[in-house]
Design an enzyme around this catalytic site. Structure first.
Site, PDB file in Angstrom:
ATOM      1  N   TRP A   1       0.857  -1.186   0.000  1.00  0.00           N
ATOM      2  CA  TRP A   1       0.000   0.000   0.000  1.00  0.00           C
ATOM      3  C   TRP A   1       0.900   1.245   0.000  1.00  0.00           C
ATOM      4  CZ3 TRP A   1      -2.196   2.633   4.794  1.00  0.00           C
ATOM      5  CH2 TRP A   1      -3.196   3.564   4.437  1.00  0.00           C
TER       6      TRP A   1
ATOM      7  N   ASP B   1      -0.937  -5.423   9.052  1.00  0.00           N
ATOM      8  CA  ASP B   1      -1.952  -4.444   8.666  1.00  0.00           C
ATOM      9  C   ASP B   1      -3.162  -5.234   8.182  1.00  0.00           C
ATOM     10  OD1 ASP B   1      -3.477  -2.376   7.721  1.00  0.00           O
ATOM     11  OD2 ASP B   1      -1.963  -1.547   6.381  1.00  0.00           O
TER      12      ASP B   1
ATOM     13  N   ALA C   1      -6.840  -4.609   7.128  1.00  0.00           N
ATOM     14  CA  ALA C   1      -7.816  -3.574   6.800  1.00  0.00           C
ATOM     15  C   ALA C   1      -9.068  -4.123   6.133  1.00  0.00           C
ATOM     16  CB  ALA C   1      -7.175  -2.528   5.880  1.00  0.00           C
TER      17      ALA C   1
ATOM     18  N   LYS D   1     -13.553  -0.445   5.890  1.00  0.00           N
ATOM     19  CA  LYS D   1     -14.128  -1.272   4.835  1.00  0.00           C
ATOM     20  C   LYS D   1     -15.236  -2.181   5.366  1.00  0.00           C
ATOM     21  CE  LYS D   1     -10.886   0.281   2.027  1.00  0.00           C
ATOM     22  NZ  LYS D   1      -9.978   1.010   2.900  1.00  0.00           N
TER      23      LYS D   1
END
Length: 394
Positions: free
Chosen positions: A127, A208, A210, A243
């Site tokens: 990312w 991470d 997400a 999300k």
């Protein structure tokens, strides 16, 4: 003073959004921005969020600050969601943050404070904000091989070879599920090998996560994160609610710091509070409170999980439809990887000039490295995209 400022590089995704907005073609398709869209092109407010907001509006009697690390009930709810009972909860320090990006930023700040000479290993690609924040903070980055442009899968041998060069005190940044930007995930056996490398090198994992719930399901998507956390003495986890709860603008995230034993908990918790104080003082609460309400109420949680499952299966359906349409048009299965990838994104593995051709000739907008947001499609636009991909020779 201000005359000394220098122009900063434009954010490629934001620039892409503006270009899409300025394009007058009615047939244009936005596959750039990373938000979920339903079949009508809307990013809806989830039913459980609406219900929780209505309840909160009626019951909330103050807007006073929460603590520096947010409401402890939010931390408990998120720790349960992400980790369940994988590690003793008295070893976990946690702080609410402004979104998953805030959690990532605070994690990097914590790394710099705890180990100024630490190197952070990042997947190639990763990312973009991972890279820009690390660069801004002056933390050394070490890329490790991850995506294979030929197979559109994971270059696992390359990944392992690169991770073996990490040392104790280094940090290995991993994506918990639905790898952004490629969509290519590790399987269970590969995760076991990554854990073995972490144990052998003494490097600390930072995960991470997400997109929990967007890949194979809430529990399945958390499995790797739980296994990593349970297998090493220390771990950092940055979690986002943008999300899977659809609360992008509420900026709701959590940073978890897992220690080897409960004795380090107070110091870690106090340090997270200190970092929050230096950055933004008190974290936003509205989104965090809604998440807490949903996860703590059986009816709301059940409805949220049902809608999240609809979102997940919708994206899987679009993946299968696109892979099937491309197989029909190309007469080959070279696009089968699209059905195997998980989450919102897939990386086509093509060249920037082909991405430019898709934009100029067909009004299809995706990031220059060929990352596309599968959730930006619907059943009517899948055939349009498939034909365009074949026409430009991807």
């Amino acid at each position: 003073m201000f005359e000394n400022l220098k122009a900063q590089p434009a954010d490629k995704i934001l620039a892409l959004m503006q270009a899409f907005k300025d394009d007058p073609r009615e047939t244009k398709i936005d596959l750039g921005v990373g938000v979920y869209k339903d079949a009508t092109g809307l990013t809806p407010v989830m039913r459980a969020i609406k219900a929780a907001e209505h309840q909160l509006w009626e019951e909330q009697d103050t807007k006073v600050y929460t603590g520096l690390t947010g409401d402890p009930a939010f931390a408990r709810a998120m720790v349960d969601l992400v980790l369940d009972d994988a590690v003793p909860h008295d070893t976990i320090a946690a702080a609410a943050t402004p979104g998953g990006t805030g959690a990532v930023r605070q994690a990097f700040e914590l790394i710099r404070m705890a180990r100024p000479d630490a190197r952070v290993f990042v997947s190639d690609p990763t990312w973009p904000n991972h890279l820009t924040i690390l660069k801004y903070l002056g933390i050394e980055m070490v890329p490790y091989r991850y995506f294979d442009d030929e197979t559109r899968g994971v270059d696992f041998d390359g990944m392992i070879a690169d991770l073996k060069t990490a040392h104790q005190g280094d940090v290995v940044l991993l994506h918990g599920c639905c790898h952004n930007p490629t969509g290519a995930n590790l399987n269970a056996t590969q995760w076991d090998e990554v854990i073995k490398v972490l144990q052998d090198t003494g490097a600390t994992p930072m995960i991470d996560i997400a997109y929990q719930g967007f890949g194979d399901g809430l529990q399945e998507d958390a499995a790797a994160t739980r296994k990593v956390a349970a297998s090493v003495p220390e771990c950092l986890i940055a979690a986002s609610c943008s999300k899977n709860f659809g609360i992008y603008r509420e900026r709701t995230g959590l940073l978890m710091a897992i220690a080897a034993d409960a004795g380090a908990h107070k110091l870690n918790q106090d340090t997270l509070a200190f970092l929050n104080r230096q950055n933004f003082s008190f974290p936003p609460d509205h989104g965090a409170r809604l998440v807490t309400m949903i996860l703590g109420n059986d009816a709301l949680r059940s409805d949220w999980m049902a809608e999240l499952e609809d979102v997940r299966t919708s994206m899987l359906g679009l993946r299968k439809q696109l892979a099937g349409e491309l197989q029909r048009l190309s007469g080959s299965d070279r696009f089968g990887f699209l059905a195997q990838h998980r989450g919102m994104f897939s990386r086509l593995g093509t060249t920037p000039d082909k991405v430019e051709a898709l934009r100029e000739e067909h009004g299809i907008y995706m990031v220059g490295d060929s990352r596309m947001n599968i959730a930006g499609l619907n059943t009517q636009t899948v055939p349009i995209l498939a034909k365009a991909i074949i026409d430009v020779g991807v």
